[in-house]
Design an enzyme around this catalytic site. Structure first.
Site, PDB file in Angstrom:
ATOM      1  N   ARG A  87      -4.174 -14.805   0.765  1.00 12.26           N
ATOM      2  CA  ARG A  87      -4.928 -13.636   1.171  1.00 12.26           C
ATOM      3  C   ARG A  87      -4.832 -12.287   0.404  1.00 12.26           C
ATOM      4  O   ARG A  87      -3.971 -12.117  -0.438  1.00 12.26           O
ATOM      5  CB  ARG A  87      -4.017 -13.226   2.396  1.00 12.26           C
ATOM      6  CG  ARG A  87      -4.151 -14.116   3.674  1.00 12.26           C
ATOM      7  CD  ARG A  87      -5.371 -14.388   4.234  1.00 12.26           C
ATOM      8  NE  ARG A  87      -5.508 -14.953   5.377  1.00 12.26           N
ATOM      9  CZ  ARG A  87      -6.238 -16.588   5.532  1.00 12.26           C
ATOM     10  NH1 ARG A  87      -6.448 -16.968   4.202  1.00 12.26           N
ATOM     11  NH2 ARG A  87      -6.126 -17.220   6.474  1.00 12.26           N
ATOM     12  N   GLU A 127     -11.920  -8.081   3.372  1.00 13.79           N
ATOM     13  CA  GLU A 127     -12.999  -8.910   3.527  1.00 13.79           C
ATOM     14  C   GLU A 127     -14.139  -8.618   4.612  1.00 13.79           C
ATOM     15  O   GLU A 127     -13.409  -8.218   5.562  1.00 13.79           O
ATOM     16  CB  GLU A 127     -12.480 -10.318   3.450  1.00 13.79           C
ATOM     17  CG  GLU A 127     -11.773 -10.899   2.359  1.00 13.79           C
ATOM     18  CD  GLU A 127     -11.232 -12.330   2.616  1.00 13.79           C
ATOM     19  OE1 GLU A 127     -11.691 -12.920   3.377  1.00 13.79           O
ATOM     20  OE2 GLU A 127     -10.610 -12.884   1.519  1.00 13.79           O
ATOM     21  N   HIS A 138     -14.066 -16.457  -0.676  1.00 20.38           N
ATOM     22  CA  HIS A 138     -13.102 -17.085   0.319  1.00 20.38           C
ATOM     23  C   HIS A 138     -13.590 -18.530   0.749  1.00 20.38           C
ATOM     24  O   HIS A 138     -14.114 -18.749   1.918  1.00 20.38           O
ATOM     25  CB  HIS A 138     -12.785 -16.182   1.737  1.00 20.38           C
ATOM     26  CG  HIS A 138     -11.710 -16.450   2.233  1.00 20.38           C
ATOM     27  ND1 HIS A 138     -11.025 -15.712   2.946  1.00 20.38           N
ATOM     28  CD2 HIS A 138     -10.898 -17.651   2.424  1.00 20.38           C
ATOM     29  CE1 HIS A 138      -9.931 -15.974   3.519  1.00 20.38           C
ATOM     30  NE2 HIS A 138      -9.920 -17.257   3.316  1.00 20.38           N
ATOM     31  N   GLY A 146     -11.830 -21.455  -0.100  1.00 22.69           N
ATOM     32  CA  GLY A 146     -10.847 -22.422  -0.455  1.00 22.69           C
ATOM     33  C   GLY A 146     -10.694 -23.599   0.336  1.00 22.69           C
ATOM     34  O   GLY A 146     -10.367 -24.734  -0.326  1.00 22.69           O
TER      35      GLY A 146
END
Length: 319
Positions: free
Chosen positions: A237, A266, A284, A286
């Site tokens: 994070r 974000e 982001h 992942g």
């Protein structure tokens, strides 16, 4: 009466279509559910399917008198106030299993990309100037034989460790409760306190949840401990790293570079980060593979069914 499930984001419907007539599933008409749709359905909703990165506000929970379960689509659940939900007798779950391998895969890819300057060289070869090839030009860093320090050795951290070891790296780790010696031996990893890990690692990879203890845990003091030849990778994070401290460390060559998939605020990515040649940045992603998204939907559906069949024994994050 069928259990009503309100899905707050347009996610794959696989899994939900198999729930059967005991469940009524409401998907948003657009990408994200509208306020009007929430108002229409929230009063009779039994389950909310929330989505990582999209805040589920407490005032929405307050409007759902029949709400029993918040099934979060994602391993991270910082988008839900789990303590508030618990106070109201609402169970909150997450979906860790499908996200483990793809997140570790991206963490390993970011390590390689930043150490081998893949992003920088890819950009340069596309310019009019291009790059000059030569024996002593475009030199980067090999990871084989180097030390990877993993902060947070949960499922994703362990999957990252396996990849690193397979590529010839040594792995040390730090977590709140160290593994027992048998598991350390099986994984071929060694425990270090945080200070030693930061001082000795050639790559530091973050795999912690976001909570009061980890918010901003990598700041100025931690970057001062790291080798100036070391890289930091974050697929956990964004707020685990103090972004101002990170940019200061990059600006002053306290570290060699960073591979980042997550950010402090974000979806905003600080413009200053974009200017560094020694950063590799992804938005982001992942877990952003079609396979993973479908597996996550199937698991959410299975969790909902297990909950109402009263045999949900895992995935609960506010128990």
């Amino acid at each position: 009466m069928a259990h009503k499930i309100l899905v707050l984001f347009s996610i794959p419907n696989c899994g939900f279509t198999e729930l059967g007539s005991d469940y009524e599933v409401i998907f948003p008409k657009g990408e994200i559910i509208s306020d009007e749709e929430i108002e229409q359905h929230i009063g009779t909703t039994d389950v909310i399917v929330s989505v990582f990165g999209n805040k589920l506000e407490n005032h929405i929970i307050d409007k759902a008198p029949h709400l029993k379960l918040i099934a979060n689509y994602g391993v991270g659940y910082d988008n839900v106030d789990i303590n508030y939900a618990k106070e109201k007798g609402i169970v909150v779950t997450n979906t860790p299993d499908p996200v483990t391998e793809p997140t570790a895969e991206l963490a390993h890819a970011l390590m390689l990309a930043v150490a081998r300057q893949v992003g920088l060289l890819n950009s340069k070869v596309r310019t009019n100037e291009g790059v000059t090839m030569g024996v002593m030009k475009n030199l980067s860093t090999t990871l084989t034989g180097k030390t990877l320090g993993i902060i947070g050795l949960g499922a994703i951290g362990k999957a990252t460790a396996r990849r690193a070891i397979a590529s010839g790296m040594h792995v040390v780790y730090n977590k709140r409760t160290p593994l027992d010696s048998a598991e350390e031996q099986e994984l071929n990893v060694s425990y270090m306190d945080l200070e030693d890990l930061l001082q000795q690692s050639d790559v530091v990879s973050l795999h912690t949840p976001l909570n009061d203890d980890t918010n901003g845990m990598i700041g100025d003091a931690e970057f001062q401990l790291m080798k100036n030849t070391a890289y930091i990778v974050n697929t956990a994070r964004g707020p685990v790293i103090d972004e101002n401290a990170l940019m200061n460390a990059l600006q002053n060559n306290l570290i060699a570079g960073a591979g980042l998939d997550v950010y402090w605020n974000e979806p905003e990515i600080p413009q200053a980060l974009l200017k560094f040649d020694n950063t590799v940045l992804t938005p982001h992603v992942g877990t952003a593979t079609l396979d993973t998204r479908e597996e996550m939907s199937i698991l959410v559906s299975e969790i909902i069914k297990m909950f109402f069949n009263k045999n949900l024994k895992q995935y609960i994050v506010n128990g």
